[in-house]
Every structure is written in C-alpha cells, then in structure tokens.
Design a protein around this motif. Structure first.
Motif, PDB file in Angstrom:
ATOM      1  N   ASP A   1      10.606  -5.006  -8.052  1.00 64.00           N
ATOM      2  CA  ASP A   1       9.202  -5.342  -8.335  1.00 64.00           C
ATOM      3  C   ASP A   1       8.260  -4.452  -7.524  1.00 64.00           C
ATOM      4  O   ASP A   1       7.206  -4.028  -8.009  1.00 64.00           O
ATOM      5  CB  ASP A   1       8.920  -6.820  -7.999  1.00 64.00           C
ATOM      6  N   ALA A   2       8.630  -4.185  -6.279  1.00 64.18           N
ATOM      7  CA  ALA A   2       7.778  -3.340  -5.426  1.00 64.18           C
ATOM      8  C   ALA A   2       7.719  -1.912  -5.986  1.00 64.18           C
ATOM      9  O   ALA A   2       6.640  -1.303  -6.067  1.00 64.18           O
ATOM     10  CB  ALA A   2       8.325  -3.331  -4.001  1.00 64.18           C
TER      11      ALA A   2
ATOM     12  N   ARG B   1       0.844  -1.197   0.000  1.00 63.64           N
ATOM     13  CA  ARG B   1       0.000   0.000   0.000  1.00 63.64           C
ATOM     14  C   ARG B   1       0.885   1.254   0.000  1.00 63.64           C
ATOM     15  O   ARG B   1       1.926   1.286   0.621  1.00 63.64           O
ATOM     16  CB  ARG B   1      -0.843  -0.018   1.272  1.00 63.64           C
TER      17      ARG B   1
ATOM     18  N   ASN C   1      13.079  -8.271  -5.738  1.00 65.35           N
ATOM     19  CA  ASN C   1      11.835  -8.001  -4.996  1.00 65.35           C
ATOM     20  C   ASN C   1      11.646  -6.510  -4.755  1.00 65.35           C
ATOM     21  O   ASN C   1      10.527  -5.991  -4.820  1.00 65.35           O
ATOM     22  CB  ASN C   1      11.840  -8.756  -3.660  1.00 65.35           C
TER      23      ASN C   1
ATOM     24  N   SER D   1       8.187  -1.127  -9.005  1.00 69.64           N
ATOM     25  CA  SER D   1       7.455  -1.261 -10.260  1.00 69.64           C
ATOM     26  C   SER D   1       5.936  -1.232 -10.020  1.00 69.64           C
ATOM     27  O   SER D   1       5.183  -0.682 -10.811  1.00 69.64           O
ATOM     28  CB  SER D   1       7.896  -2.569 -10.891  1.00 69.64           C
ATOM     29  N   GLN D   2       5.508  -1.810  -8.887  1.00 70.39           N
ATOM     30  CA  GLN D   2       4.073  -1.744  -8.551  1.00 70.39           C
ATOM     31  C   GLN D   2       3.615  -0.310  -8.305  1.00 70.39           C
ATOM     32  O   GLN D   2       2.459   0.030  -8.508  1.00 70.39           O
ATOM     33  CB  GLN D   2       3.786  -2.555  -7.291  1.00 70.39           C
ATOM     34  N   LEU D   3       4.536   0.521  -7.846  1.00 69.00           N
ATOM     35  CA  LEU D   3       4.168   1.903  -7.515  1.00 69.00           C
ATOM     36  C   LEU D   3       4.228   2.835  -8.725  1.00 69.00           C
ATOM     37  O   LEU D   3       3.361   3.688  -8.903  1.00 69.00           O
ATOM     38  CB  LEU D   3       5.098   2.443  -6.413  1.00 69.00           C
TER      39      LEU D   3
ATOM     40  N   GLY E   1       5.620   1.584 -12.048  1.00 65.50           N
ATOM     41  CA  GLY E   1       6.025   0.821 -13.230  1.00 65.50           C
ATOM     42  C   GLY E   1       5.019   0.858 -14.352  1.00 65.50           C
ATOM     43  O   GLY E   1       4.093   1.663 -14.301  1.00 65.50           O
ATOM     44  N   PRO E   2       5.220  -0.009 -15.359  1.00 58.70           N
ATOM     45  CA  PRO E   2       6.117  -1.158 -15.345  1.00 58.70           C
ATOM     46  C   PRO E   2       7.595  -0.822 -15.599  1.00 58.70           C
ATOM     47  O   PRO E   2       8.458  -1.629 -15.284  1.00 58.70           O
ATOM     48  CB  PRO E   2       5.592  -2.025 -16.494  1.00 58.70           C
TER      49      PRO E   2
ATOM     50  N   ARG F   1       6.139  10.552 -10.929  1.00 61.94           N
ATOM     51  CA  ARG F   1       6.508   9.136 -11.105  1.00 61.94           C
ATOM     52  C   ARG F   1       7.973   8.929 -10.689  1.00 61.94           C
ATOM     53  O   ARG F   1       8.848   8.624 -11.494  1.00 61.94           O
ATOM     54  CB  ARG F   1       6.274   8.709 -12.557  1.00 61.94           C
TER      55      ARG F   1
END
Ligand SMILES: O=C(O)CCC(=O)C(=O)O
Length: 252
Positions: A81-82, A2, A78, A84-86, A88-89, A124
């Motif tokens: 990836d985290a 979150r 990891n 990237s979730q915020l 990304g991609p 971003r």
C-alpha cells in the motif's frame, strides 16, 4: 508517507523480522555467492590496497523464488500500500536482491543510481530496502544525495581502459562524504526512487550488515536493459491494464 529523496518506515513485526533474518542466513548457507563485488577504479579511491583485496560482498537475486517467508514479505499488504501511494495504483514486483556486507571489510558502494542496473523508461520505480540489522556509520548505513532523483537518469561510468566495470558515478563529482546517512533499525524499511543517487561505506564492525532490496514498478514503466529484462513480475497492487494491441505475458 512523505517522499522527498527517501522515506523510512516499519512494516514488519519483530517476529516477522526474525523469520526473514533466519531465512536470509539459510539462503546464504545454501545459495548466495561471496565475491569481490563491484569492480572499477572507485575501489582505489576509497580503499587502500590491502583493504581492497579483502573487501567482499555476499549477494543473490530473487529470494522470493526460494523462500515462502520472503514471498510473504514482498506481498506485505502495508508495504505494498505504501509503494502504491508513491507510484500506484498499479504495482508490479520487479526483483529482490540480498546485499550482505561481511564483517571488517564488507563491501563499499560508490555513489550511483540503480537505473543503470535495470534501466526503465521513466521514474515510476521504487527501491525498498528491508534492514535485517541496525545500521550506523561503523557498519556502513545507506546514504543518499538529497533531491538527486529530480535529475532523472544520469550517464554512469561503465568502461575503463582495463575493460568494463560496474556502473558508478565519477568519484570526484559525486562523493560519499556529501551524502546524507540514513541509519536504520533492524526491521526498518527505506524507500527511494530508481533515480536517487546513493552509496555506502565499508562495514568496519565485527558483524555482517544484512539487507534486502525489493524493486517495484508501475507495470507500464517498460524496462529497456539490465537485471531480469523481459521477465514479468507479480502484480502486487491494482491491475495490469491492457494497452492497445498488447499480447499476453510471455513467461519463458
Ligand atoms: O547495501 C548497500 O549499502 C547499498 C545498496 C545499494 O547501493 C543498492 O541497493 O543499490
């Protein structure tokens, strides 16, 4: 994960954290500078004259260009990836910066956004703090103004009658005492937006408080001023999409 105004998580094992901390100490011995740190009238607001003279910051930029351990940290799957979730991609590494608050009077940070230090066109952009020590109110844990990223980029104080100073927000409006402390454990990672207002108190403990900030952005979020302007970074997630008429990257 979150993302309200900041998020905290673990990505590094105890062994990896030990390696990062040991390498950080080596970088301090070999490369980093210890100075008075940030300048400005805020120093007189938060510190008495004697403390102000002693308050210091140990810092250096771009640890990943000096150390393989830190190079692996910035590309940790990891973690990437985290991020990237915020945003990304597609994610590009922009910088890494070490902040060490030496014992007893380690540097206080007045409330500020990171935007004025490396201005980008939009939001971003995620800052990631890797903690190498447990933090708390005694050694100056990071503190955030909840929801403040929604305001976007704010104008910071950069000049006084004595000349230029480090960008910071007016201390009578943006107060450290109004911020939310985010204490962390050694190895914890804390993420926040380039527009999140934050700061931290002095380190009053008898040990250094060590952390490293990593900056990640969408490769199309164009930098307009500040640290490492114009320098391309490692593409750590996704792909650098070519825009109409865009030239190849310039490295020099
Ligand atoms: O190290 C701290 O306590 C504050 C760091 C900070 O303000 C920053 O990384 O922008």
């Amino acid at each position: 994960m979150r993302m309200d105004f900041c998020a905290s998580h673990r990505f590094f094992s105890a062994e990896e954290t030990d390696e990062l901390a040991n390498t950080l100490d080596q970088l301090v011995d070999d490369w980093a500078n210890t100075t008075l740190g940030w300048s400005g009238p805020w120093r007189g607001v938060y510190m008495d004259a004697e403390t102000e003279k002693k308050a210091k910051l140990t810092a250096m930029h771009d640890l990943h260009l000096y150390s393989e351990a830190w190079c692996r940290a910035v590309t940790n799957r990891n973690l990437v990836d985290a991020v990237s979730q915020l945003i990304g991609p597609n994610v590009e590494l922009h910088h890494t910066t070490m902040h060490i608050k030496p014992p007893e009077t380690g540097h206080l940070f007045p409330m500020h956004q990171d935007h004025p230090f490396y201005e980008h066109e939009d939001g971003r952009y995620i800052d990631v703090l890797i903690h190498l020590d447990d933090t708390n109110e005694v050694n100056g844990e990071i503190r955030f103004l909840a929801g403040s990223h929604k305001q976007g980029a704010l104008i910071h104080i950069r000049e006084t009658e004595k000349g230029s100073c480090s960008p910071h927000l007016p201390t009578d409006i943006y107060k450290l005492e109004d911020s939310v402390p985010v204490p962390a454990k050694r190895g914890d990672v804390v993420c926040f937006s380039i527009h999140t207002i934050h700061g931290s108190y002095l380190n009053r403990s008898n040990k250094a408080r060590r952390l490293v900030r990593l900056g990640y952005r969408d490769p199309h979020n164009v930098q307009t001023a500040g640290q490492s302007l114009g320098r391309p970074g490692l593409l750590v997630a996704g792909y650098r999409q070519r825009r109409e008429g865009e030239d190849l990257l310039k490295m020099g």
